[in-house]
Design an enzyme around this catalytic site. Sequence first.
Site, short mmCIF file in Angstrom:
data_model
loop_
_atom_site.label_atom_id
_atom_site.label_comp_id
_atom_site.label_asym_id
_atom_site.label_seq_id
_atom_site.Cartn_x
_atom_site.Cartn_y
_atom_site.Cartn_z
N PHE A 73 0.90 -1.15 -0.02
CA PHE A 73 0.11 -0.01 0.02
C PHE A 73 0.94 1.17 -0.01
CE2 PHE A 73 -4.04 1.35 2.05
CZ PHE A 73 -4.70 1.95 0.92
N GLU A 74 1.09 1.67 -1.16
CA GLU A 74 2.25 2.70 -1.35
C GLU A 74 1.43 3.80 -2.21
OE1 GLU A 74 4.71 2.78 0.29
OE2 GLU A 74 4.93 0.80 0.95
N ALA A 139 2.83 -4.12 8.30
CA ALA A 139 2.86 -3.45 9.29
C ALA A 139 2.08 -2.02 9.32
CB ALA A 139 4.32 -2.83 9.70
N TYR A 234 6.57 -3.05 24.67
CA TYR A 234 6.09 -3.94 23.32
C TYR A 234 5.72 -5.30 23.57
CZ TYR A 234 6.95 -5.58 18.82
OH TYR A 234 6.52 -6.01 17.58
P1 NAI Z 1 7.34 -1.94 7.04
O1 NAI Z 1 6.73 -0.59 7.49
O2 NAI Z 1 8.78 -1.72 6.52
O3 NAI Z 1 6.73 -2.84 5.94
C1 NAI Z 1 5.19 -2.61 5.88
C2 NAI Z 1 4.78 -3.23 4.66
O4 NAI Z 1 3.10 -3.33 4.56
C3 NAI Z 1 4.70 -2.32 3.58
O5 NAI Z 1 5.19 -2.98 2.33
C4 NAI Z 1 3.55 -1.46 3.39
O6 NAI Z 1 3.48 -1.25 1.97
C5 NAI Z 1 2.59 -2.75 3.65
N1 NAI Z 1 1.27 -2.15 4.14
C6 NAI Z 1 1.03 -1.50 5.22
N2 NAI Z 1 -0.31 -1.33 5.25
C7 NAI Z 1 -0.94 -1.97 4.15
C8 NAI Z 1 -2.15 -2.71 3.77
N3 NAI Z 1 -3.29 -1.99 4.40
N4 NAI Z 1 -2.37 -3.06 2.56
C9 NAI Z 1 -1.27 -3.54 1.85
N5 NAI Z 1 0.12 -3.28 2.42
C10 NAI Z 1 0.16 -2.48 3.53
O7 NAI Z 1 7.32 -2.91 8.56
P2 NAI Z 1 8.23 -3.98 8.91
O8 NAI Z 1 9.13 -3.29 10.01
O9 NAI Z 1 9.18 -4.64 7.87
O10 NAI Z 1 7.43 -4.78 9.46
C11 NAI Z 1 6.77 -6.14 8.98
C12 NAI Z 1 6.34 -7.24 9.93
O11 NAI Z 1 7.75 -7.38 10.62
C13 NAI Z 1 5.73 -6.62 11.20
O12 NAI Z 1 4.68 -7.69 11.39
C14 NAI Z 1 6.57 -6.20 12.26
O13 NAI Z 1 5.76 -6.26 13.59
C15 NAI Z 1 7.39 -7.36 12.11
N6 NAI Z 1 8.73 -6.95 12.68
C16 NAI Z 1 9.42 -5.80 12.88
C17 NAI Z 1 10.52 -5.47 13.52
C18 NAI Z 1 11.36 -4.29 13.56
O14 NAI Z 1 12.30 -3.80 14.17
N7 NAI Z 1 11.06 -3.45 12.48
C19 NAI Z 1 11.27 -6.63 14.20
C20 NAI Z 1 10.59 -7.89 14.23
C21 NAI Z 1 9.32 -8.23 13.51
#
Ligand code: NAI
Length: 396
Positions: A73-74, A139, A234
Site C-alpha cells: 500500500f504505497e 505493518a 512492546y
Molecule cells: P514496514 O513498515 O517496513 O513494511 C510494512 C509493509 O506493509 C509495506 O510493504 C507496506 O506497504 C505494507 N502495508 C501496510 N499497510 C498495508 C495495507 N493496508 N495493505 C497492503 N500493504 C500494506 O514494516 P516492517 O518493519 O518490515 O514490519 C513487517 C513485520 O515485521 C511486522 O509484522 C513487524 O511487526 C515485524 N517485525 C518488525 C521488526 C522491526 O524491528 N522493524 C522486528 C521484528 C518483527
Amino acid sequence: MVIEPRMRGFICLTAHPVGCEQNVKNQIAYVKSKGAIHGPKRVLVIGASTGFGLASRITSAFGSNASTIGVFFEKPPMEGKTASPGWYNSAAFEKEAHKAGLYAKSINGDAFSKEVKQQTIDMIKSDLGQVDLIIYSLASPVRLHPDTGVLHRSTLKPIGKTFTNKTVDFHTGKVSEVSIEPATEEDIANTVVVMGGEDWAMWIDALKEADVLADGITTIAYSYIGPEVTEAVYRKGTIGRAKDHLEATAFEITEKLKDYNGKGYVSVNKALVTQASSAIPVIPLYISLLYKIMKAEGIHEGCIEQIQRLYADRLYTGKPVPTDGEGRIRIDDWEMRSDVQDRIAKLWDESTTETLVELGDLSGYKQDFLNLFGFGFDGVDYLADVDEMVQVPSIK
Ligand code: NAI
Ligand code: NA
C-alpha cells in the site's frame, strides 16, 4: 527535480527514487553473494515494498529464482511530489527482476480488503497457477475491517499501569524520560484486530478456497519479542497482545493446511530501524545500544541479512525447520544472546544525552533511517536532477 530529505518528527516526507533503487540493488547483490538457496519458486509477499517484506521478495527472487507477486500500500508519485519509498523500491525491484528474466508483478492496494485478495487470486490463477510460499509482512496503524466496515486503530501502549522509561530523539541525540499511559480494553482489542492474525488467516482461507495453494505450502508471518527494557511497551503491551494472537494463528493455519502438508510459521526477527519501529518510544534508544554492541561483535544484521539467513539456515536446508518451545522460528538469536543483552542492561542505566554519543550507535541509527527513504547511499548523486515520476512496471 533535486530531492532532499524533508523530516517531520519521526517521518520523512520525501523519498529518493535513485537512492531507493540503490538500496534494492545492494540487497540483491548481498543475496547473490551468499549463493543459491534451494527454496520456493512461486511466492506471494503481502507487505512486499519495504522492511522485512521487501527483503523476503528479494531473497525469494534472487536467492531462489522465484516468481513473485508483491502486495503493498504505497503512494505513487505526482508531478513535483515524490512517491513513498516502497513505491520506488518496488519499481526498482521489478526492473531488476525483469532484467534477470524473473516474473514479478505487484498489486498496490489495501491488503485487508476483499478486493485486493480477489485481485491477487486472479493474478496467481492466470500467471502462476499456485504459490508455494506466502510471506505475511504487514505493518499498519489501521485496518478497515472487510466484514464490518469499522476502521480499527492500533496503539503502542503498556497494559495495566503507566510505563516510564528512557528514550532518545535520534535526530538530536537527546535522552529523556517518557511516560505512556496504560491502554484501555478497547485499545487492546483494536490493536489485536489490526496487527493480530485474523487477516493472515483470511488470506489463507481465500487462497485455499480459490485452490491456488501448492502441496507443501509454507506461510510465514513476522513477530518480535525483545528485551526486558522494552517489554512493558512492546511484548507485554498492546502490540504484544497482537503478536500473541499472530503466533496463535500460525497453529490454526497449520491446521487449515493439513491436506496440503503445509505449515504456518511465525519467525521472530531482530529489532531494526523501520518507519514503524522509529515511532515506538524507548525502542530507538534500545536499537542504538544494540547496533553498537552487535557491530562491535561482528553480528549486526539488517533486514536482508536476516531474511537471507531465515531462508538459507532455517527454512530451506533440507532438514526439519528448527523452532523454539512455542513453535517459533528464531532469527533474533544473536540479538537475544545473553552477552549482548547483559551489556545492554548495563549501558541502559549509563545512557544520558552526554554518554550516548559514545555508548550508542546514533549515527548508525540515523544512517539506517535516511536509507529507508533512499537517502545517504554511496554512489548516488543527490545533487542531480532526477525524475520523480518513476513507475512500477506492472502497475498500470
Ligand atoms: P514496514 O513498515 O517496513 O513494511 C510494512 C509493509 O506493509 C509495506 O510493504 C507496506 O506497504 C505494507 N502495508 C501496510 N499497510 C498495508 C495495507 N493496508 N495493505 C497492503 N500493504 C500494506 O514494516 P516492517 O518493519 O518490515 O514490519 C513487517 C513485520 O515485521 C511486522 O509484522 C513487524 O511487526 C515485524 N517485525 C518488525 C521488526 C522491526 O524491528 N522493524 C522486528 C521484528 C518483527
Ligand atoms: Na515488510
